[in-house]
Scaffold this active site. Structure first.
Site, short mmCIF file in Angstrom:
data_model
loop_
_atom_site.label_atom_id
_atom_site.label_comp_id
_atom_site.label_asym_id
_atom_site.label_seq_id
_atom_site.Cartn_x
_atom_site.Cartn_y
_atom_site.Cartn_z
N HIS A 72 0.02 -1.15 6.62
CA HIS A 72 0.42 -2.41 5.99
C HIS A 72 0.15 -3.57 6.95
O HIS A 72 -0.96 -3.69 7.42
CB HIS A 72 1.88 -2.32 5.55
CG HIS A 72 2.24 -3.33 4.50
ND1 HIS A 72 1.48 -3.55 3.39
CD2 HIS A 72 3.30 -4.19 4.40
CE1 HIS A 72 2.02 -4.49 2.66
NE2 HIS A 72 3.13 -4.90 3.25
N ASP A 126 4.52 3.40 8.69
CA ASP A 126 4.05 2.16 9.32
C ASP A 126 4.77 1.85 10.63
O ASP A 126 4.30 1.02 11.41
CB ASP A 126 4.22 0.97 8.37
CG ASP A 126 3.52 1.17 7.04
OD1 ASP A 126 2.60 1.99 6.98
OD2 ASP A 126 3.91 0.51 6.06
N GLY A 152 7.18 3.74 -0.50
CA GLY A 152 6.10 4.73 -0.31
C GLY A 152 6.67 5.98 0.34
O GLY A 152 7.51 5.89 1.23
N ARG A 159 0.00 9.96 4.32
CA ARG A 159 1.42 10.06 3.96
C ARG A 159 1.79 11.44 3.47
O ARG A 159 2.96 11.70 3.17
CB ARG A 159 1.73 9.06 2.85
CG ARG A 159 2.04 7.73 3.37
CD ARG A 159 2.41 6.66 2.41
NE ARG A 159 2.66 6.95 1.05
CZ ARG A 159 2.56 6.02 0.08
NH1 ARG A 159 2.20 4.80 0.39
NH2 ARG A 159 2.84 6.30 -1.16
O1 F6P Z 1 4.29 1.59 3.58
C1 F6P Z 1 3.54 2.76 3.55
C2 F6P Z 1 2.17 2.50 3.02
O2 F6P Z 1 1.46 3.72 3.00
C3 F6P Z 1 1.37 1.43 3.77
O3 F6P Z 1 0.82 1.93 4.98
C4 F6P Z 1 0.35 1.04 2.74
O4 F6P Z 1 -0.10 -0.26 2.94
C5 F6P Z 1 1.13 1.15 1.45
O5 F6P Z 1 2.22 2.01 1.70
C6 F6P Z 1 0.35 1.68 0.29
O6 F6P Z 1 1.13 1.55 -0.83
P1 F6P Z 1 0.90 2.31 -2.21
O7 F6P Z 1 1.36 3.71 -2.03
O8 F6P Z 1 1.76 1.56 -3.16
O9 F6P Z 1 -0.56 2.24 -2.49
#
Ligand code: F6P
Length: 362
Positions: A182, A138, A11, A288
């Site tokens: 997460h 995270d 991610g 993010r």
């Molecule tokens: O690991 C970063 C993160 O944003 C977590 O906090 C979250 O659970 C996950 O990635 C979400 O993943 P994706 O971008 O695959 O939906």
């Protein structure tokens, strides 16, 4: 001529570009722009597997301090599937080693979180020179006090809670703000404290709905019409936590049929028990995105330039980490596969409780 490969995996987060800029600037300073060639692999390990890359020049690293995301693109390459051939029978690990050797790389720099550092460790054990850099909002990477992206994500989630605070108080509503992270509660704990949440629910402290309702009602009695809950996406009830893995999986699948996420289930339970007006806000991937904050820009620049220094010393197989404010190296083999979670008995939890914050457990 030094030849360095670089990739961003898993991610994304706000400070990936700043970290790459740090590595590149450090290398250009140490070797001169003519003395180093940086090869960027596209979309994480996939680029290394399928020879999808581009040669980067100093110009590519200009103006990146305020640019979120990653100029290389990223993807998730689950570690558990890394030893399985792809749909065309390609041995992924051998393919990555082949690309590394064909490009005559001196080192591969991996910007990634937990899963990505497991693959980095595997490649290191397979004989490649690898350096890891600790990315993740995270903050759950073992061996480092903090990770880049974490502070920017806290700022974002805190801003959401701040905004919710005003509308919650105007309408006397209960608000649940669901925060990413997460399986770790770091982001929720920090954003919750910074945003003045009344209740913080994190995976490390299983909640009891009765305790949550008690806190809401206690606030009402004291004249506070509204309550803010910061809820980790991985928050878990006491009942679920006590189940064995198989039963928990089944129960979670059942929940998913009724609610999009944990916050919606808790919201429904609070409504049912209190009759109050309850709302859920899920900022999701906003956490993010956007511009890295000042803290992350400095941290990423420090980690990136120290990675360049380690390359110049020929010191490989490590994660570049921060411990007690100092940048240090930690063997990838020591950190791979370990999760850093919040200690339910840690100081910060005690401090939060002293502020009157409930963790939904008592
Ligand atoms: O690991 C970063 C993160 O944003 C977590 O906090 C979250 O659970 C996950 O990635 C979400 O993943 P994706 O971008 O695959 O939906």
């Amino acid at each position: 001529m030094k030849r360095i490969g670089m990739l961003t995996s898993g991610g994304d987060c706000q400070a990936l570009n700043v970290t790459m800029r740090g590595v590149a600037k450090g290398l250009y300073t140490l070797y001169g722009p003519e003395g180093v060639e940086i090869i960027g692999f596209i979309d994480g390990y996939k680029g290394l597997m399928y020879e999808d890359y581009r040669r980067l020049t100093p110009r590519d690293f200009a103006g990146l301090l305020t640019v979120g995301g990653t100029i290389l693109g990223s993807s998730r390459t689950p570690f558990k599937l890394i030893r399985e051939p792809d749909e065309n029978g390609l041995d992924k690990v051998e393919a990555m080693k082949y690309t590394y050797r064909r490009l005559r790389l001196d080192c591969l720099v991996v910007l990634g979180g937990n899963g990505s550092q497991k693959t980095a460790n595997l490649l290191s054990q397979e004989g490649l020179n690898v350096i890891g850099l600790p990315k993740t909002i995270d903050n759950d990477l073992w061996g480092t006090d903090t990770t880049f992206g974490f502070q920017s994500a806290i700022a974002c989630a805190t801003n959401v809670i701040d905004c919710i605070h005003t509308t919650a108080s105007s309408h006397n509503r209960i608000f649940l703000v669901e925060v990413m992270g997460h399986k770790a509660g770091w982001l929720t704990l920090n954003a919750g404290m910074a945003g003045g949440a009344d209740i913080i629910l994190i995976p490390e402290i299983p909640y009891n709905i009765d305790a949550i309702v008690k806190k809401v009602e206690e606030r009402s009695r004291r004249g506070h019409g509204f309550t803010i809950l910061a809820v980790a996406e991985g928050a878990i009830s006491r009942e679920l936590a006590e189940m064995d893995k198989k039963d928990r999986k089944k129960a979670l699948e059942k929940r998913m049929k009724n609610y999009p996420s944990v916050s919606y289930e808790i919201a429904a339970q609070i409504t049912e028990r209190t009759g109050k007006d309850v709302r859920v806000t899920v900022p999701g991937h906003m956490q993010r995105g956007g511009v890295p904050n000042a803290y992350d820009r400095v941290l990423s620049s420090r980690l990136g330039t120290q990675a360049a220094l380690e390359i110049s010393k020929g010191n490989y197989g490590n994660l570049i980490a921060i411990q007690n404010h100092k940048i240090v190296t930690v063997p990838l083999a020591e950190i791979a596969g370990k999760l850093k979670t919040v200690d339910p008995k840690g100081d910060i939890i005690e401090e939060a409780r002293l502020l009157g914050i409930s963790f939904g457990d008592e």
